[in-house]
Design a protein around this motif. Structure first.
Motif, short mmCIF file in Angstrom:
data_model
loop_
_atom_site.label_atom_id
_atom_site.label_comp_id
_atom_site.label_asym_id
_atom_site.label_seq_id
_atom_site.Cartn_x
_atom_site.Cartn_y
_atom_site.Cartn_z
N ARG A 1 49.92 62.49 78.99
CA ARG A 1 50.87 62.81 80.10
C ARG A 1 50.20 63.07 81.42
N PRO B 1 56.02 67.71 78.18
CA PRO B 1 54.81 68.14 77.45
C PRO B 1 55.14 69.25 76.54
N ASP C 1 49.65 65.22 74.78
CA ASP C 1 49.65 65.57 76.17
C ASP C 1 48.50 65.30 76.91
N ILE D 1 50.87 69.90 83.53
CA ILE D 1 51.18 68.61 83.04
C ILE D 1 52.71 68.51 83.34
#
Length: 272
Positions: A227, A268, A224, A109
């Motif tokens: 993302r 993240p 997250d 991420i």
């Protein structure tokens, strides 16, 4: 005849060994040649400024291929035309994999441009007046994101029993400002700032329209799963180039570039 046959066999054997040797050499060279894909915009820039330089320092020859839509990057990755891409979040990737039976996986991420609440009418959340109109994305996933931002800012409240990431207007139980919601196509949201009181604009569309994320009245505290991620073919998760990309993204130099060049991008959890 025996000598002639033996000579022919030796020639064939030598040729085969030479071919194998050439193939090994070519494969070795190919391992240091990468093609990375992204949609034009902030994530193409992230590859250019924060990831590709690190790969080049490690000896890779890297080509960047830009796409104009969200369909081709995963098709190209699944077909082996590119080695990795950066343009989508985990939720989108999971849906694409499920719908198309692609063998693709999330690698890592990365910092991502958050959705923002923008306004040319108000200078702060506290100034928002009763009955104000807000444009927001017309697709369910991004609409939920917009509504969550409004809840985080204390403007609305949801039924506590719902699954928050699937929230919709019908789940709102408190709307003290009597906000009027106007769903429109995401690409039109930046322009709508001129004609409405408030607009919930996804970060990539805001940046593509030349908007400054730091001008937003509020920025999304993004989960997250929303993302963006670097994605690769599942079979390549343990390849050296994949490990090198992870190492680069986890480096101090990468974070320095993000802080300097991508202001307002949310980081993240692993970077916190």
């Amino acid at each position: 005849m025996k000598k002639l046959l033996l000579t022919c066999m030796m020639i064939v054997l030598v040729a085969a060994l030479a071919a194998c040797g050439g193939k090994d050499k070519k494969d070795s060279a190919d391992e240091k040649s990468l093609i990375l894909g992204a949609t034009a915009g902030p994530y193409s820039e992230m590859l250019k400024k924060a990831i590709i330089p690190g790969l080049e320092e490690k000896g890779y020859k890297v080509e960047l291929k830009e796409f104009s839509d969200y369909i081709q990057p995963n098709q190209a990755l699944n077909n082996g035309e590119i080695d990795a891409n950066l343009f989508q979040n985990t939720t989108y990737l999971d849906n694409v994999v499920k719908e198309n039976n692609f063998e693709l996986s999330r690698l890592i991420i990365v910092p991502t441009a958050p959705m923002g609440i923008f306004s040319n009418t108000f200078k702060s959340i506290d100034e928002i007046k009763d009955g104000s109109q807000i444009t927001l994305p017309n697709d369910p996933v991004n609409a939920a994101r917009a509504l969550i931002v409004l809840q985080d800012e204390g403007l609305i409240e949801f039924d506590p029993n719902i699954e928050l990431l699937k929230a919709s207007e019908k789940d709102i139980t408190v709307n003290e400002k009597n906000l009027k919601f106007v769903p429109i196509e995401s690409g039109q949201l930046p322009r709508s700032v001129e004609s409405t009181d408030l607009a919930a604009v996804p970060g990539n569309f805001a940046l593509s329209a030349g908007m400054d994320l730091l001008d937003a009245l509020a920025l999304e505290n993004m989960p997250d799963q929303y993302r963006n991620v670097v994605a690769v073919k599942t079979e390549n998760l343990e390849k050296q180039f994949a490990k090198d990309i992870i190492e680069i993204v986890e480096s101090e130099q990468f974070e320095k570039v993000i802080d300097e060049e991508f202001k307002g991008f949310g980081k993240p959890e692993w970077m916190q």
